[in-house]
Design a protein around this motif. Structure first.
Motif, PDB file in Angstrom:
ATOM      1  N   LYS A  57     -40.635  12.396  -7.122  1.00 18.70           N
ATOM      2  CA  LYS A  57     -39.600  12.509  -7.962  1.00 18.70           C
ATOM      3  C   LYS A  57     -38.543  11.720  -7.576  1.00 18.70           C
ATOM      4  O   LYS A  57     -37.865  11.108  -8.730  1.00 18.70           O
ATOM      5  CB  LYS A  57     -39.239  14.043  -8.138  1.00 18.70           C
ATOM      6  CG  LYS A  57     -40.072  14.913  -8.771  1.00 18.70           C
ATOM      7  CD  LYS A  57     -39.815  16.462  -8.749  1.00 18.70           C
ATOM      8  CE  LYS A  57     -40.765  17.372  -9.386  1.00 18.70           C
ATOM      9  NZ  LYS A  57     -40.348  18.853  -9.419  1.00 18.70           N
ATOM     10  N   ASP A  58     -38.269  11.697  -6.395  1.00 17.02           N
ATOM     11  CA  ASP A  58     -37.141  10.838  -5.842  1.00 17.02           C
ATOM     12  C   ASP A  58     -37.582   9.434  -6.138  1.00 17.02           C
ATOM     13  O   ASP A  58     -36.785   8.561  -6.532  1.00 17.02           O
ATOM     14  CB  ASP A  58     -36.662  11.000  -4.621  1.00 17.02           C
ATOM     15  CG  ASP A  58     -36.039  12.223  -4.206  1.00 17.02           C
ATOM     16  OD1 ASP A  58     -35.235  12.975  -4.996  1.00 17.02           O
ATOM     17  OD2 ASP A  58     -36.276  12.646  -2.904  1.00 17.02           O
ATOM     18  N   GLY A  59     -38.835   8.948  -6.012  1.00 24.50           N
ATOM     19  CA  GLY A  59     -39.171   7.605  -6.259  1.00 24.50           C
ATOM     20  C   GLY A  59     -39.200   7.122  -7.891  1.00 24.50           C
ATOM     21  O   GLY A  59     -38.847   6.134  -8.178  1.00 24.50           O
ATOM     22  N   ILE A  60     -39.319   8.221  -8.740  1.00 23.56           N
ATOM     23  CA  ILE A  60     -39.046   7.948 -10.127  1.00 23.56           C
ATOM     24  C   ILE A  60     -37.675   7.466 -10.257  1.00 23.56           C
ATOM     25  O   ILE A  60     -37.421   6.667 -11.264  1.00 23.56           O
ATOM     26  CB  ILE A  60     -39.567   9.300 -11.002  1.00 23.56           C
ATOM     27  CG1 ILE A  60     -40.938   9.372 -11.046  1.00 23.56           C
ATOM     28  CG2 ILE A  60     -39.292   8.842 -12.368  1.00 23.56           C
ATOM     29  CD1 ILE A  60     -41.695  10.387 -11.650  1.00 23.56           C
ATOM     30  N   LYS A  61     -36.851   8.128  -9.806  1.00 26.36           N
ATOM     31  CA  LYS A  61     -35.365   7.850  -9.997  1.00 26.36           C
ATOM     32  C   LYS A  61     -34.970   6.514  -9.581  1.00 26.36           C
ATOM     33  O   LYS A  61     -34.171   5.945 -10.234  1.00 26.36           O
ATOM     34  CB  LYS A  61     -34.649   8.987  -9.300  1.00 26.36           C
ATOM     35  CG  LYS A  61     -34.876  10.488  -9.650  1.00 26.36           C
ATOM     36  CD  LYS A  61     -33.856  11.427  -8.914  1.00 26.36           C
ATOM     37  CE  LYS A  61     -34.028  12.787  -9.372  1.00 26.36           C
ATOM     38  NZ  LYS A  61     -33.466  13.750  -8.402  1.00 26.36           N
ATOM     39  N   GLU A  62     -35.611   6.118  -8.739  1.00 22.42           N
ATOM     40  CA  GLU A  62     -35.145   4.617  -7.934  1.00 22.42           C
ATOM     41  C   GLU A  62     -36.049   3.907  -8.459  1.00 22.42           C
ATOM     42  O   GLU A  62     -35.823   2.449  -8.147  1.00 22.42           O
ATOM     43  CB  GLU A  62     -35.469   4.981  -6.223  1.00 22.42           C
ATOM     44  CG  GLU A  62     -34.618   5.827  -5.753  1.00 22.42           C
ATOM     45  CD  GLU A  62     -34.945   6.102  -4.389  1.00 22.42           C
ATOM     46  OE1 GLU A  62     -35.935   5.120  -4.000  1.00 22.42           O
ATOM     47  OE2 GLU A  62     -34.428   6.837  -3.721  1.00 22.42           O
ATOM     48  N   GLU A  63     -37.246   3.905  -9.294  1.00 17.38           N
ATOM     49  CA  GLU A  63     -38.173   2.870  -9.786  1.00 17.38           C
ATOM     50  C   GLU A  63     -37.490   2.410 -11.123  1.00 17.38           C
ATOM     51  O   GLU A  63     -37.214   2.987 -11.823  1.00 17.38           O
ATOM     52  CB  GLU A  63     -39.558   3.674  -9.831  1.00 17.38           C
ATOM     53  CG  GLU A  63     -40.509   2.355 -10.511  1.00 17.38           C
ATOM     54  CD  GLU A  63     -40.692   1.358  -9.644  1.00 17.38           C
ATOM     55  OE1 GLU A  63     -40.514   0.198 -10.127  1.00 17.38           O
ATOM     56  OE2 GLU A  63     -41.008   1.548  -8.214  1.00 17.38           O
ATOM     57  N   ALA A  64     -37.469   0.992 -10.949  1.00 14.85           N
ATOM     58  CA  ALA A  64     -37.085   0.483 -12.712  1.00 14.85           C
ATOM     59  C   ALA A  64     -38.237   0.367 -13.551  1.00 14.85           C
ATOM     60  O   ALA A  64     -38.275   0.167 -14.566  1.00 14.85           O
ATOM     61  CB  ALA A  64     -36.344  -0.686 -11.893  1.00 14.85           C
ATOM     62  N   ASP A  65     -39.397  -0.155 -12.746  1.00 16.39           N
ATOM     63  CA  ASP A  65     -40.626  -0.408 -13.759  1.00 16.39           C
ATOM     64  C   ASP A  65     -41.103   0.784 -14.456  1.00 16.39           C
ATOM     65  O   ASP A  65     -41.575   1.817 -13.743  1.00 16.39           O
ATOM     66  CB  ASP A  65     -41.758  -0.861 -12.877  1.00 16.39           C
ATOM     67  CG  ASP A  65     -42.853  -1.423 -13.559  1.00 16.39           C
ATOM     68  OD1 ASP A  65     -42.818  -2.295 -14.269  1.00 16.39           O
ATOM     69  OD2 ASP A  65     -43.946  -0.482 -13.411  1.00 16.39           O
ATOM     70  N   GLU A  66     -41.278   0.823 -15.770  1.00 11.57           N
ATOM     71  CA  GLU A  66     -41.628   2.053 -16.466  1.00 11.57           C
ATOM     72  C   GLU A  66     -43.050   2.459 -16.381  1.00 11.57           C
ATOM     73  O   GLU A  66     -43.522   3.633 -16.388  1.00 11.57           O
ATOM     74  CB  GLU A  66     -41.239   1.796 -18.069  1.00 11.57           C
ATOM     75  CG  GLU A  66     -39.841   1.714 -18.488  1.00 11.57           C
ATOM     76  CD  GLU A  66     -39.091   3.122 -18.063  1.00 11.57           C
ATOM     77  OE1 GLU A  66     -39.822   4.195 -18.359  1.00 11.57           O
ATOM     78  OE2 GLU A  66     -38.136   2.920 -17.698  1.00 11.57           O
ATOM     79  N   GLN A  67     -43.936   1.351 -16.134  1.00 10.00           N
ATOM     80  CA  GLN A  67     -45.252   1.656 -16.089  1.00 10.00           C
ATOM     81  C   GLN A  67     -45.440   2.462 -14.519  1.00 10.00           C
ATOM     82  O   GLN A  67     -46.377   3.343 -14.380  1.00 10.00           O
ATOM     83  CB  GLN A  67     -46.164   0.515 -15.910  1.00 10.00           C
ATOM     84  CG  GLN A  67     -47.614   0.717 -15.486  1.00 10.00           C
ATOM     85  CD  GLN A  67     -48.356   1.567 -16.767  1.00 10.00           C
ATOM     86  OE1 GLN A  67     -47.806   1.645 -17.889  1.00 10.00           O
ATOM     87  NE2 GLN A  67     -49.447   2.334 -16.313  1.00 10.00           N
TER      88      GLN A  67
END
Length: 263
Positions: free
Chosen positions: A108-118
């Motif tokens: 969940k934390d990774g999703i917040k920090e990730e820019a790539d939608e895929q």
């Protein structure tokens, strides 16, 4: 040595013996979760030995200890759990669920920090799968995250309680050197002495081809034998042929055949 024949017959023996043992276990209806744990551990022990057998290129000092460390770890874990089946099985499961819950939070934390939608979509799919798995066993809000070990004891003390400290000292610990990439292993299997006298024989890296050692497969059979014996003694089940008995019989027959030149 006909390796293909050995692998096939060894695998068939283990599969039949696994089913033979488990079908004799009288599962207590009020302890279904506990029996799920020990059944899963029995299955994994057999699986590890089968997988090692299927990979004869791994019968060497580089790879085989990775399997054997896991098998000794499992035996100590299983032995300790069986001393207080219901409560210790709960500890084992609760810690595993907590580990997955923690991993979900990290995603969940990774999703917040990730820019790539895929990448976000892929991480969310992982979260959904893991959440579904947790909730199939226990509502995720009730799952506690324990950052320590699943057991209140370390493996040395667990082995002492379960009367298998010798296995801990002479198998678990040495194989851990391989699994954790420790210097006693790396210096032997991934290094050599420099031959330049000006360098004072210091140790340099080397890609070493470790020798083929079927003894590693024997040790794997040994740990399955110990695990089967644990079930036989704990649950009073019967097995017509233990792994060591099968091993001795197989090689006696095939050595005799080999001597006659029929292999």
């Amino acid at each position: 040595m006909n390796i293909e024949k050995f692998i096939t017959e060894y695998e068939n023996y283990l599969i039949d013996s696994f089913h033979d043992i488990w079908q004799q276990i009288e599962i207590e209806p009020d302890k279904l979760g506990a029996y799920s744990v020990i059944g899963g551990l029995l299955s994994r022990q057999v699986t590890l030995s089968i997988e090692l057998a299927r990979s004869p290129n791994s019968w060497n000092g580089h790879s085989a200890p990775l399997f054997l460390r896991a098998m000794t770890d499992l035996y100590i874990t299983l032995s300790w759990i069986l001393l207080d089946l219901e409560e210790r099985a709960k500890l084992y499961v609760s810690h595993g669920l907590g580990e997955e819950k923690l991993l979900i939070e990290l995603y969940k934390d990774g999703i917040k920090e990730e820019a790539d939608e895929q990448s976000k979509k892929q991480m969310q799919q992982i979260i959904d799968i893991k959440s579904s798995w947790i909730n199939s066993q226990k509502m995720d809000w009730a799952v506690e995250v324990n950052l320590g070990s699943w057991s209140p004891l370390d493996y040395r003390k667990m082995s002492q309680e379960a009367d298998c400290e010798g296995l801990y000292k002479f198998a678990y610990k040495p194989f851990s050197q391989n699994s954790h990439n420790m210097w006693p292993h790396v210096s032997v299997y991934n290094s050599k002495r420099c031959t330049n006298p000006l360098h004072r024989n210091h140790i340099i890296p080397e890609l070493i081809e470790a020798p083929f050692e079927p003894d590693f497969m024997y040790r794997s059979c040994k740990y399955v034998n110990k695990t089967f014996s644990l079930f036989v003694s704990t649950f009073n089940v019967n097995l017509s042929k233990m792994p060591f008995d099968w091993w001795d019989e197989y090689w006696q027959e095939n050595i005799e055949t080999d001597d006659k030149g029929e292999l």
